[in-house]
Design a protein around this motif. Structure first.
Motif, PDB file in Angstrom:
ATOM      1  N   GLU A   1       0.870  -1.069   0.034  1.00 48.32           N
ATOM      2  CA  GLU A   1       0.035   0.063   0.016  1.00 48.32           C
ATOM      3  C   GLU A   1       0.708   1.492   0.054  1.00 48.32           C
ATOM      4  O   GLU A   1       0.423   2.181  -0.782  1.00 48.32           O
ATOM      5  N   LEU A   2       2.087   1.247   0.703  1.00 41.78           N
ATOM      6  CA  LEU A   2       2.901   2.312   0.729  1.00 41.78           C
ATOM      7  C   LEU A   2       3.394   2.676  -0.726  1.00 41.78           C
ATOM      8  O   LEU A   2       3.571   3.714  -1.137  1.00 41.78           O
ATOM      9  N   SER A   3       3.825   1.479  -0.968  1.00 46.05           N
ATOM     10  CA  SER A   3       4.459   1.524  -2.569  1.00 46.05           C
ATOM     11  C   SER A   3       3.360   2.170  -3.624  1.00 46.05           C
ATOM     12  O   SER A   3       3.870   3.185  -4.327  1.00 46.05           O
ATOM     13  N   GLN A   4       2.231   1.742  -3.547  1.00 46.56           N
ATOM     14  CA  GLN A   4       1.129   2.224  -4.397  1.00 46.56           C
ATOM     15  C   GLN A   4       1.101   3.719  -4.143  1.00 46.56           C
ATOM     16  O   GLN A   4       0.662   4.340  -4.990  1.00 46.56           O
ATOM     17  N   ALA A   5       0.828   4.200  -2.733  1.00 46.24           N
ATOM     18  CA  ALA A   5       0.712   5.667  -2.579  1.00 46.24           C
ATOM     19  C   ALA A   5       2.002   6.269  -3.017  1.00 46.24           C
ATOM     20  O   ALA A   5       1.647   7.326  -3.395  1.00 46.24           O
ATOM     21  N   LYS A   6       3.031   5.874  -2.931  1.00 45.85           N
ATOM     22  CA  LYS A   6       4.142   6.652  -3.432  1.00 45.85           C
ATOM     23  C   LYS A   6       3.936   6.921  -4.906  1.00 45.85           C
ATOM     24  O   LYS A   6       4.330   7.830  -5.541  1.00 45.85           O
ATOM     25  N   GLU A   7       3.792   5.845  -5.650  1.00 42.91           N
ATOM     26  CA  GLU A   7       3.566   5.683  -7.233  1.00 42.91           C
ATOM     27  C   GLU A   7       2.414   6.871  -7.300  1.00 42.91           C
ATOM     28  O   GLU A   7       2.573   7.589  -8.308  1.00 42.91           O
ATOM     29  N   LYS A   8       1.347   6.870  -6.675  1.00 46.29           N
ATOM     30  CA  LYS A   8       0.091   7.666  -7.082  1.00 46.29           C
ATOM     31  C   LYS A   8       0.799   9.369  -6.702  1.00 46.29           C
ATOM     32  O   LYS A   8       0.608  10.060  -7.515  1.00 46.29           O
ATOM     33  N   THR A   9       1.485   9.487  -5.787  1.00 39.03           N
ATOM     34  CA  THR A   9       1.981  10.807  -5.296  1.00 39.03           C
ATOM     35  C   THR A   9       2.978  11.277  -6.434  1.00 39.03           C
ATOM     36  O   THR A   9       3.015  12.549  -6.795  1.00 39.03           O
ATOM     37  N   ALA A  10       3.790  10.519  -6.772  1.00 41.50           N
ATOM     38  CA  ALA A  10       4.971  10.809  -7.812  1.00 41.50           C
ATOM     39  C   ALA A  10       3.936  11.111  -9.026  1.00 41.50           C
ATOM     40  O   ALA A  10       4.455  12.042  -9.592  1.00 41.50           O
ATOM     41  N   GLY A  11       2.940  10.350  -9.434  1.00 37.30           N
ATOM     42  CA  GLY A  11       2.171  10.750 -10.729  1.00 37.30           C
ATOM     43  C   GLY A  11       1.529  12.030 -10.554  1.00 37.30           C
ATOM     44  O   GLY A  11       1.480  13.018 -11.550  1.00 37.30           O
ATOM     45  N   GLU A  12       1.130  12.271  -9.289  1.00 36.40           N
ATOM     46  CA  GLU A  12       0.350  13.428  -9.105  1.00 36.40           C
ATOM     47  C   GLU A  12       1.394  14.775  -9.110  1.00 36.40           C
ATOM     48  O   GLU A  12       1.121  15.716  -9.809  1.00 36.40           O
ATOM     49  N   LEU A  13       2.650  14.641  -8.592  1.00 38.04           N
ATOM     50  CA  LEU A  13       3.585  15.532  -8.766  1.00 38.04           C
ATOM     51  C   LEU A  13       4.187  15.719 -10.226  1.00 38.04           C
ATOM     52  O   LEU A  13       4.291  17.141 -10.531  1.00 38.04           O
ATOM     53  N   LEU A  14       4.273  14.864 -11.055  1.00 39.08           N
ATOM     54  CA  LEU A  14       4.507  15.068 -12.554  1.00 39.08           C
ATOM     55  C   LEU A  14       3.319  15.696 -13.200  1.00 39.08           C
ATOM     56  O   LEU A  14       3.582  16.593 -14.017  1.00 39.08           O
ATOM     57  N   ALA A  15       2.009  15.298 -12.635  1.00 35.04           N
ATOM     58  CA  ALA A  15       0.778  15.907 -13.522  1.00 35.04           C
ATOM     59  C   ALA A  15       0.825  17.396 -13.271  1.00 35.04           C
ATOM     60  O   ALA A  15       0.575  18.260 -14.088  1.00 35.04           O
ATOM     61  N   THR A  16       1.292  17.894 -11.796  1.00 36.67           N
ATOM     62  CA  THR A  16       1.222  19.257 -11.684  1.00 36.67           C
ATOM     63  C   THR A  16       2.282  19.974 -12.316  1.00 36.67           C
ATOM     64  O   THR A  16       2.215  21.069 -12.653  1.00 36.67           O
ATOM     65  N   LEU A  17       3.647  19.336 -12.351  1.00 33.06           N
ATOM     66  CA  LEU A  17       4.554  19.993 -13.163  1.00 33.06           C
ATOM     67  C   LEU A  17       4.303  20.235 -14.578  1.00 33.06           C
ATOM     68  O   LEU A  17       4.571  21.272 -15.270  1.00 33.06           O
ATOM     69  N   ALA A  18       3.439  19.280 -15.126  1.00 35.28           N
ATOM     70  CA  ALA A  18       3.152  19.509 -16.465  1.00 35.28           C
ATOM     71  C   ALA A  18       1.925  20.548 -16.688  1.00 35.28           C
ATOM     72  O   ALA A  18       2.220  21.264 -17.707  1.00 35.28           O
ATOM     73  N   GLU A  19       1.163  20.522 -15.912  1.00 37.33           N
ATOM     74  CA  GLU A  19       0.050  21.617 -15.794  1.00 37.33           C
ATOM     75  C   GLU A  19       0.671  23.166 -15.606  1.00 37.33           C
ATOM     76  O   GLU A  19       0.217  24.035 -16.450  1.00 37.33           O
ATOM     77  N   LYS A  20       1.606  23.196 -15.009  1.00 37.02           N
ATOM     78  CA  LYS A  20       2.467  24.644 -14.832  1.00 37.02           C
ATOM     79  C   LYS A  20       3.443  24.815 -15.952  1.00 37.02           C
ATOM     80  O   LYS A  20       3.992  25.932 -16.082  1.00 37.02           O
ATOM     81  N   GLY A  21       3.477  23.762 -16.886  1.00 36.47           N
ATOM     82  CA  GLY A  21       4.377  24.023 -17.798  1.00 36.47           C
ATOM     83  C   GLY A  21       5.945  24.276 -17.313  1.00 36.47           C
ATOM     84  O   GLY A  21       6.816  25.160 -17.845  1.00 36.47           O
ATOM     85  N   THR A  22       6.212  23.561 -16.343  1.00 39.42           N
ATOM     86  CA  THR A  22       7.555  23.831 -15.723  1.00 39.42           C
ATOM     87  C   THR A  22       8.820  23.753 -16.496  1.00 39.42           C
ATOM     88  O   THR A  22       9.904  24.584 -16.689  1.00 39.42           O
TER      89      THR A  22
END
Length: 89
Positions: A40-61
């Motif tokens: 469950e921790l591993s899945q949570a980390k994967e989800k968090t990493a995906g969310e962070l990458l999505a945020t970077l993409a939205e901001k056009g970083t």
């Protein structure tokens, strides 16, 4: 040859999840009990990493990087380090 099959162990019975090994003869197996909390921790980390990458993409970083391959090569390029690289020949 080592192959991995997903299964659930219920009492003394193994339920194969993604297909079972194809064999007509009995085979020896090693069963590793996975800690559910770690999964469950591993899945949570994967989800968090995906969310962070999505945020970077939205901001056009990284939108200003025209050639990502050239940018990466530049980042990895060795640079002179103090007291290591000298021009004393």
């Amino acid at each position: 040859m080592r192959r991995t099959y997903k299964a659930i162990l219920r009492d003394d019975h193994v339920e194969w999840l993604d297909g079972s090994p194809e064999t007509a003869e009995p085979i020896s197996v090693d069963i590793i009990i996975l800690d559910k909390a770690k999964q469950e921790l591993s899945q949570a980390k994967e989800k968090t990493a995906g969310e962070l990458l999505a945020t970077l993409a939205e901001k056009g970083t990284f939108a200003d990087i025209e050639d990502p391959v050239a940018w990466q090569r530049e980042q990895r390029k060795d640079r002179p380090l103090p007291y290591r690289d000298t021009d004393a020949d």
